[in-house]
Each structure stands twice: as C-alpha cells, then as structure tokens.
Scaffold this motif. Structure first.
Motif: not given
Length: 362
Positions: A184-194
């Motif tokens: 879930a950390s990966a699916s959340y983080a993949s939303a951010w342009p950085i």
C-alpha cells in the motif's frame, strides 16, 4: 466519502468456474521459479509471466533525486509478475487494468483468489507484481519487516505501469494501482510526481490508487512539491494493530484540507489482512512502526522547502540532521504482537468500494 455498493457480476457459478480455470494455471506457475526474458514493451500482446526491469533505490530521497542527477542511478534488477486477462475478453478490445502490489507475505493466494478474481469478473486485466522473490525473499515477516526497503516496491509499481501501458490490449489511460500493507505504501507513493518523474514517460500515469491497510505512523511528505496526479483511496481496518487506522484518518484529513484528492473508507470491525480467505484469529510477532509518529519531507534536492517537516508530529520535536531522524525511527520501530483475522463482511465491502472507486474514474 460516499460510495455505491455493487453486486459483482461474478456471482454466477459458471463464470466463477471459468475464472478459476483461468487463474489456477497462473497461480501454480507463480509458486515455482519461472523465468523468461525481461521486456521493455508488451507490443506483442504477451500474457502470463512477464519479466521487466526495475531497481532498488536506497531510499525515497535517493529515488527522487536521481531524476535530476542529484543521486547516482540505481543498478537495474529483473522483476516479474503475472498478467491475467478475463476469460471472456475479445482480442483487439482495449481493457482497463489493475497493477497489484502485494503485502509482506509475498505474491500469494490472496491476490489471485480474492482480488484478481473480482477484477477479472468486472472486465479488468490484472498484473500481480512480485517484489520479494526476485530479491531473494519469499515472505517478509518478523524482524525482517524493520529492514525491508519499501522504496523498492515503489520502483516496481511504477516500472510495472511503464511496461503495461505499452500493451496493445490495455487502455493506458485506465490503469489503476492497488497495494496492500507494505504494498500500500507503493500504491500511495506512485500517485506523486516526485517519484513518477524518475520512471514514467510523459503522459503515462495511473488513473487511480488504492492503498489497503497502509502504514501512516511514519509519514513521508511528497505533496509539498506537487499534488497527486490521480485520486487516492485508503481502505482502513478499525482494529488494525499492525498499521493502525487512526493515523491514516488524520493524515487523509490533513491532505484533503490542503486540496489533495485523498479519501478513505473505514471498516470498524476489521483486523489487519481482513481480506484473506479463511484466516482464523491469530497473533504474530511482527516488526511494525505502529508506535511511531514521525514525518519527513521528501525532496528532489538537498535544499529544504519553506514548509520543511522533519520531526515528531505528536510531540512537536524537530530534528536537525539525518542521524536524529534515524535514531527516532530506531527508537519507535519494534517487534510487537499483532492480530490477524478474516472478516468476510469487510472484505466484501472493500472489494465493492474499490470497484466503485475505479468505475467512477473510468
């Protein structure tokens, strides 16, 4: 957040049998070591076991800075996953798709027997990515939880999208990312342009992100540079003592107040991994950050933004260097007894909420 609950079209027995017949060979293959050749594109319409290139960035800051040449690029690594299509799919028709990032137990039956089954029944292709066995770990449990590099999961989720978007039978504008616990950390983080800017070509982004029982006790602020490129939905378990729900609720409320499209659903009677089939009540010793209350801004440069956050969000303590930050993590992260148990009603609601969320974005 209000969502519509839907009855899955997969309720009819004959169709379930067809789906099971489709899933069983892939699930059996996934338990063995199956190797092919890593691909950069899926222009030939490949299905089944897919190998692709990813990497294992040391941490989120290294990954973010590598895009601008502020950190050395990471060595490439071959990752694999299973690409499944609905058995009734008509060749030549583009489908929406879901990339699945597993939890610490690895790419096990939960993702095939519960989630892929539901997605396939609704007409989605499913790409279940294995982030552990390619790195020599079957199950990431116990004290190993405290040393696992979650940034590697982020890289895998983004590289999976990069490759899947080239498939001629996948609608590149309707690919979603769902992750569970560590995934879930990966699916959340993949939303951010950085992080996106490091891996994805121009115009390729996920259409939506679902994080199932994520950990929010250690917050990595990615939103201070730019907002998320697609809506994010957190599915939280009210009795979760591995990744507690309340810190996630508070974080979502903060993000929403700042104008970011981040939402949540809470299942009050659910424990961690409530979506498993036939998981009896049990207690395990697991490494967890459940006692932490830390936040750190992720930047692509070593200069600090004007709203630099680096400290303890409960006590107000601020850190002045990396050593203090790392010491604070070491002080609060530990092995604890955590509870797991299936909760069928919450599982059904989580699947329905996920399908409704994705359907609204199609």
């Amino acid at each position: 957040m209000k969502t519509r609950f839907r009855t899955s079209r997969a309720a009819a027995a004959p169709r379930w049998l067809r789906l099971l017949a489709c899933l069983l060979p892939v699930w059996l293959a996934s338990t063995a070591t199956v190797r092919s050749e890593p691909v950069e594109k899926l222009e030939a319409g490949q299905r089944g076991r897919i190998e692709f290139m990813s990497s294992s960035p040391k941490n989120r800051w290294v990954m973010a800075r590598s895009a601008l040449g502020n950190a050395a690029p990471e060595a490439p690594l071959v990752i694999w996953g299973d690409l499944l299509f609905p058995p009734t799919h008509a060749p030549g028709r583009k489908l929406p798709a879901v990339v699945v990032s597993h939890g610490s137990e690895g790419a096990g039956s939960l993702y095939y027997d519960v989630w892929a089954k539901a997605f396939l029944a609704e007409g989605y292709a499913v790409f279940i990515v294995d982030s552990q066995k390619p790195r020599g770990v079957a199950r990431n449990l116990g004290s190993l939880q405290l040393s696992w590099n979650t940034t590697a999961n982020i890289a895998d989720g983004l590289n999976a999208l990069r490759v899947l978007a080239t498939h001629p039978e996948i609608d590149a504008g309707r690919i979603f990312h769902i992750g569970f616990s560590r995934g879930a950390s990966a699916s959340y983080a993949s939303a951010w342009p950085i992080y996106q800017q490091v891996v994805l070509p121009a115009g390729v982004r996920y259409a939506g992100h679902i994080a199932v029982y994520p950990g929010c006790n250690v917050r990595f602020h990615e939103e201070l540079t730019a907002t998320n490129t697609a809506p994010v939905l957190l599915l939280l378990a009210g009795k979760d003592d591995m990744t507690p729900a309340q810190p996630c609720i508070e974080y979502v409320q903060y993000l929403a107040a700042e104008g970011h499209d981040v939402r949540y659903r809470l299942y009050p009677d659910a424990h961690h991994v409530f979506d498993r089939l036939n998981q009896p009540w049990a207690r395990f010793r697991e490494g967890t950050s459940a006692d932490c209350s830390l936040e750190h801004t992720v930047t692509d440069r070593r200069t600090k933004p004007s709203r630099f956050l680096w400290g303890n969000y409960k006590t107000g303590e601020r850190f002045t260097d990396d050593a203090a930050w790392l010491a604070a993590q070491d002080a609060c992260r530990r092995e604890k007894w955590i509870t797991v148990e299936s909760h069928p009603a919450s599982r059904e609601a989580a699947v329905a909420d996920t399908l409704a969320f994705m359907q609204a974005l199609r």
